[in-house]
Design an enzyme around this catalytic site. Sequence first.
Site, PDB file in Angstrom:
ATOM      1  N   SER A   1       0.779  -1.232   0.000  1.00 53.01           N
ATOM      2  CA  SER A   1       0.000   0.000   0.000  1.00 53.01           C
ATOM      3  C   SER A   1       0.809   1.279   0.000  1.00 53.01           C
ATOM      4  CB  SER A   1      -0.956   0.022   1.190  1.00 53.01           C
ATOM      5  OG  SER A   1      -2.184  -0.536   0.826  1.00 53.01           O
TER       6      SER A   1
ATOM      7  N   TYR B   1     -10.852   1.741   5.487  1.00 47.57           N
ATOM      8  CA  TYR B   1      -9.792   1.487   4.517  1.00 47.57           C
ATOM      9  C   TYR B   1     -10.312   0.563   3.422  1.00 47.57           C
ATOM     10  CZ  TYR B   1      -4.952   0.797   3.004  1.00 47.57           C
ATOM     11  OH  TYR B   1      -3.781   0.775   2.280  1.00 47.57           O
TER      12      TYR B   1
ATOM     13  N   GLY C   1       2.703  -0.823   4.210  1.00 51.70           N
ATOM     14  CA  GLY C   1       2.301  -1.608   3.054  1.00 51.70           C
ATOM     15  C   GLY C   1       2.560  -3.077   3.276  1.00 51.70           C
TER      16      GLY C   1
END
Length: 379
Positions: A89, A195, A339
């Site tokens: 991410s 999210y 991420g």
Amino acid sequence: MRVRTALVGSTALLVTAVLAGQAAAATAGHPGGGHSGTREAIRAAVEAGVPGATATAKDSHGTWSTTAGVGDLRTGEPRSAADRYRVGSITKTFVATVLLQLEAEGRLSLDDTVDRWLPGVVSGHGHDGRRITVRRLLNHTSGIYDYTSDDDFGRTHFLKDGFFRHRYDTLAPDDLVAIAMRHAPEFAPGTSWSYSNTNYVVAGMLIEKVTGHSYATEIERRVLGPLHLTATSVPGTRVTVPRPSGRAYSKLAETTTGPTYDVTALNPSMASSAGEMISNSADLGRFYSALMRGKLLPPRQLKEMRTTVKIDGVPNVRYGLGLMDTKLTCGVHVWGHDGGIHGSTSSAVTTADGRHFLALNFNADWTGEPAPVIEKEFC
């Protein structure tokens, strides 16, 4: 399950990172010039089960790197400070940067609706692209369902049998959005925060619609080239990670026990513009430092990016436009992103002035939290 939450970064990863950081606070000490606390936290992650770790930081004393553990469980080859890895991410910050550059050029507005550019793409089961703005995509207040939460997607891509059958499949962005549209939205646009990787798949589609080029091409032209980020790439459907690099490991299960599998080779189109990029720690540090220092965005767009919203249940983290503001236990704020993707957990953060950065990677998706390392480096 952890492997699912690690795919391209999620609220669960944020929550566990904050809690881990709080637990580390009692022993966090200012690194001075030696960064001994940071090195200890990296070693502790490996002792707790991460196969290998790599990190690079820069502060007023200069740039330094550290590694621990192995990059290849079969050969015992150690991790390298130059290792390239899948960043999950962290890709989102690159995507948001390009969209904000386009806004600065007058080619779109953050207040444009998704339907203005992609009519009918976000629709079905209560989703309505006419009510979702670009800003709401980028700060996760759109309410769009996260396609990675779909049970069939999870079985196909996160669990052992499905992963080994489908690891090389190519999924188009339209395919990923269509999975999300089979579900009801999480909430009405603008009324809460959740999210959703689907937001950034749509954001990548927006870049292509506005520019006529893929989001990958625009990132390469607007960010990677100007900053000379030669270790960073947008792989598309390429299944390998460029050398130098180690291997990536996962349990491919709903538990954190059992066999460990090498998941290095995969088609990252399953993550698309929500999380497919590859980089190394030095490049990530330079990117976030340049971003915070105004090298990529004019002041107005950088202010927009750093305008944050509350994340329920995570008191020390707020979310901007593809950018997280984390308040550490010592009061220092760091800006960046976490991420995760199969076999890889990463974090890259910098102080607001861009003068002190840290980027790190663990080659596992079932164990290891970046937060204790970040606490040691900045506190």
